[in-house]
Design a protein around this motif. Structure first.
Motif, short mmCIF file in Angstrom:
data_model
loop_
_atom_site.label_atom_id
_atom_site.label_comp_id
_atom_site.label_asym_id
_atom_site.label_seq_id
_atom_site.Cartn_x
_atom_site.Cartn_y
_atom_site.Cartn_z
N GLN A 114 0.84 -1.19 0.00
CA GLN A 114 0.00 0.00 0.00
C GLN A 114 0.88 1.24 0.00
N PRO A 115 0.64 2.21 -0.91
CA PRO A 115 1.42 3.45 -0.87
C PRO A 115 1.27 4.15 0.48
N VAL A 116 2.36 4.76 0.92
CA VAL A 116 2.36 5.50 2.18
C VAL A 116 1.67 6.85 1.98
N GLN A 158 1.83 6.19 -8.04
CA GLN A 158 1.50 5.44 -6.83
C GLN A 158 2.73 4.78 -6.24
N ARG A 159 3.57 4.23 -7.10
CA ARG A 159 4.77 3.55 -6.61
C ARG A 159 5.76 4.55 -6.00
N HIS A 184 4.61 6.86 -4.10
CA HIS A 184 3.85 7.26 -2.90
C HIS A 184 3.16 8.61 -3.04
N GLN A 237 -0.42 10.34 -3.57
CA GLN A 237 -1.84 10.04 -3.52
C GLN A 237 -2.40 10.41 -4.89
N LEU A 253 11.39 11.47 -1.56
CA LEU A 253 10.66 10.75 -0.52
C LEU A 253 11.37 10.92 0.82
N VAL A 284 11.26 5.96 3.53
CA VAL A 284 10.28 5.49 2.55
C VAL A 284 10.96 5.29 1.19
#
Length: 723
Positions: free
Chosen positions: A12-14, A44-45, A47, A49, A175, A179
């Motif tokens: 799940q993305p952070v 998405q990869r 992170h 939204q 990031l 992460v």
């Protein structure tokens, strides 16, 4: 074979505050949508939204809430925006926004998909880019322009652009230390999960469903409601007359607690009427769709001709059909047909994936992908019906599809090969395997038997079957059909009668594998009496037949089935008082094989046609009869030698040059100029021929001035429809 430890992990993305990205697309054929989905998955990869949506479903104010925005759009028509962007584009162009700097907080980039054979190459992306900058937005990354004419298609520009964009996102929007990007071999959560419906019985919600053993799912109820709300009411009111005339039944669902079947089916005394087709067989829940009855499906080319070209005739009924709008746009109408897969292919896919035990179970779908059209009827949302009517597994597999398959195999060898095919560094591997032989998804899955796609991932992996657009080839009075209404005193109802000219796509690839397009295979199999769900749409501006334009002269250049809209325009113009003169240059292979509508042109006294038969021995043909006007002449010289590729050929551009004096006389009378047929060299060659005409006849002394005059809408109306 080597083994790996089960399926890939779902990550799940952070959620990182202030890190959001929107991908908005405008697409006619789905290519821009595919790229938008791929960019959304990449974000998405990293992170972000992420939201991926078509432009018309997004408010301008929502752009201000995102950290970054990526636009992906194709160009359609004459440099026009795609249909699913028109509302967004209209709002963006509002005069009160000009000089407001209202988008100064918006950071965006844009990728355009275009075809350089069109004069207004990537016009939609360029217009959008300029307008966003005018409103104060800033670009966080350079714009990209893909070209279908490139040897490797759009990907030649897109893939390097994609890699540079990803690197920019990581560098400029780093990031947090703890992460890391989600690896490509890890799964993202499904966006459109599918699950088996509960089989537990519960109370029904309304009387008309009280006979069911279980309550319908939310989706089933929505589909049944849609069936009632968008059903063919015209038929429901006039069943008896229509069925007697056409000798087939029309089953309708009018309202709650009324039987679907025609009452005659329950009569003790049967009539002699024969049901040729079950009217509800292929009914899909398509917003704005209509039910069409196939009256004719005949081949118009000889059986020994290399190409199967068919003329289909459809009757389209319904109270909500935009007949007035259709007649206003005669000559520029499009019919969208939604094909379906074949049962034997569906069975093979079900067996390969091990889905036999669940193929006919009802499914629960909470969120549908855009463009997914489900079969109408209670209990119709099953895996088998999704594969038969809704999901496309005969398309060429995209790279992101192949990459996803690597997550669903236990074979290390298969995993390594799938990852090799999607490696951006070795683009040629993917093209040699998938694109050049036109390999299908079904064939890909045959090559990788270890791949087992989970049921809950089918809507994320398989794209919806998209409708195919066909130009309507009739106009004028032939568009309107009439039938006597039941229980009326001589009253008549009307319906649309449309004809389409379809070239069946059949060919062999470089591996000598026979190929047939999904829609071509479907249309070829249809028998008269079949019922289809179709959509009717109007063309892009300008309108070519109206009070002012019908009397203007027209020069039409068409090749192959590109003659379809030209025929519709000619028929429509002939309905107007004092229609303008028409000059047609039509290119095909053989006079006896594919000279479409040859016998019809002489029925129009103000039409002169010059056909170019590229495979016949004679160099120049003209079946044109003497025209009622005396401007025609075949004199004139060719200023420039034709390009090498068409040397010793007989193409439409050669006839335009040969008829230079006739053509220039038309050009001086503010004509409508139409170019229809295959994209590629033809539109460019035709344009060059028109410029040569302006030069050889002495209208201009240099090519640049001739081109500027030709492109000025004050001098002529130019309309191009190529594919």
């Amino acid at each position: 074979m080597g083994q790996i430890d089960g399926p890939a992990e779902v990550m799940q993305p952070v959620v990182i505050p202030g890190r959001s990205l929107i991908v908005l697309y405008g697409s006619e054929t789905g290519n821009a949508q595919d790229i938008a989905i791929e960019l959304g998955q990449m974000a998405q990869r990293l992170h972000f939204q992420t939201t991926v949506d078509e432009m018309d479903d997004f408010k301008l104010s929502d752009l201000l809430r995102a950290s970054l925005v990526i636009f992906v759009t194709s160009t359609t028509g004459q440099g026009d925006m795609p249909k699913n962007t028109l509302k967004f584009w209209k709002n963006l162009r509002r005069e009160k926004l000009t000089n407001s700097n209202c988008f100064q907080s918006v950071k965006f980039t844009i990728f355009g998909l275009g075809d350089s054979s069109y004069q207004k190459f990537n016009w939609a992306a360029r217009k959008l880019q300029v307008r966003l900058l005018q409103l104060g937005a800033s670009e966080f990354f350079r714009a990209g322009e893909g070209d279908e004419r490139h040897d490797n298609g759009i990907d030649s520009i897109y893939l390097p652009w994609y890699q540079d964009l990803r690197a920019t996102l990581l560098a400029d929007f780093p990031l947090p230390d703890l992460v890391a990007p989600i690896p490509d071999d890890s799964q993202l959560p499904p966006k459109y999960p599918v699950r088996l419906a509960s089989t537990m019985a519960s109370a029904t919600t309304s009387a008309h469903r009280s006979h069911l053993n279980r309550a319908p799912s939310k989706l089933e109820q929505q589909l049944e409601d849609l069936e009632r709300e968008s059903g063919p009411w015209w038929f429901a009111r006039h069943d008896e007359t229509w069925e007697r005339q056409h000798k087939r039944s029309v089953d309708t669902l009018d309202k709650q607690n009324i039987l679907k079947d025609h009452p005659e089916k329950y009569s003790l005394t049967k009539s002699d009427k024969v049901d040729l087709v079950e009217a509800s067989a292929d009914r899909l829940a398509i917003p704005g769709g209509f039910y069409a009855y196939l009256n004719k499906n005949e081949r118009v080319t000889p059986i020994d001709h290399w190409q199967d070209v068919r003329l289909l005739s459809l009757e389209i009924h319904g109270d909500e059909i935009p007949q007035r709008e259709a007649l206003r746009w005669a000559g520029q109408l499009t019919v969208t047909i939604f094909p379906r897969n074949f049962a034997e292919d569906v069975e093979e896919l079900i067996a390969m994936m091990g889905w036999e035990s669940v193929a006919d179970e009802s499914l629960e779908i909470d969120v549908k992908p855009k463009g997914l059209h489900l079969k109408l009827g209670p209990g119709s949302t099953t895996l088998r019906n999704l594969l038969l009517y809704s999901l496309d597994f005969t398309a060429i597999p995209k790279r992101n599809f192949i990459l996803a398959l690597a997550q669903f195999t236990d074979s290390q060898l298969e995993k390594d090969r799938l990852l090799e095919l999607t490696n951006y560094i070795s683009i040629q591997e993917y093209y040699d395997y998938a694109c050049r032989p036109r390999r299908t998804i079904l064939e890909l899955l045959r090559d990788f038997p270890g791949v087992k796609i989970p049921l809950d991932r089918i809507l994320d992996l398989f794209q919806p079957i998209r409708g195919r657009d066909f130009s309507v080839c009739n106009g004028g009075e032939s568009l309107v059909g009439k039938t006597k209404l039941a229980d009326s005193d001589g009253e008549f109802g009307s319906f649309l009668k449309v004809e389409i000219l379809v070239a069946i796509v059949e060919y062999k690839t470089i591996i000598r594998k026979p190929r047939q397009g999904l829609c071509s295979r479907y249309l070829k199999s249809l028998k008269p009496g079949s019922v289809l769900t179709v959509k009717i749409t109007t063309g892009s501006p300008p309108r070519l037949v109206e009070l002012d334009s019908a009397s203007r002269p027209m020069i039409a250049v068409a090749t192959g089935t590109g003659i379809a809209p030209i025929r519709a325009l000619v028929q429509e113009r002939s309905n107007w008082r004092a229609p303008g003169d028409t000059l047609i240059f039509f290119g095909c292979r053989n006079q006896k094989a594919d000279y479409h509508f040859e016998s019809e042109w002489k029925l129009h006294p103000n039409v002169m046609i010059f056909p170019a038969f590229s495979r016949d021995n004679e160099k120049h043909h003209s079946s044109a009869k003497p025209a009622p006007f005396d401007i025609f002449s075949n004199q004139g010289t060719i200023l420039e030698e034709p390009p090498q590729y068409d040397e010793n050929k007989n193409y439409v551009q050669h006839l335009i040059r040969r008829e230079a004096r006739t053509v220039v006389d038309f050009l001086k009378r503010k004509p409508i100029v139409c170019v229809c047929g295959n994209a590629g060299r033809m539109p460019v060659s035709v344009r060059n021929a028109f410029l040569d005409v302006l030069l050889t006849t002495g209208e201009f002394s240099d090519r640049e001035a001739a081109a500027k005059w030709f492109d000025d809408s004050k001098n002529l109306t130019f309309w191009q429809e190529c594919w």
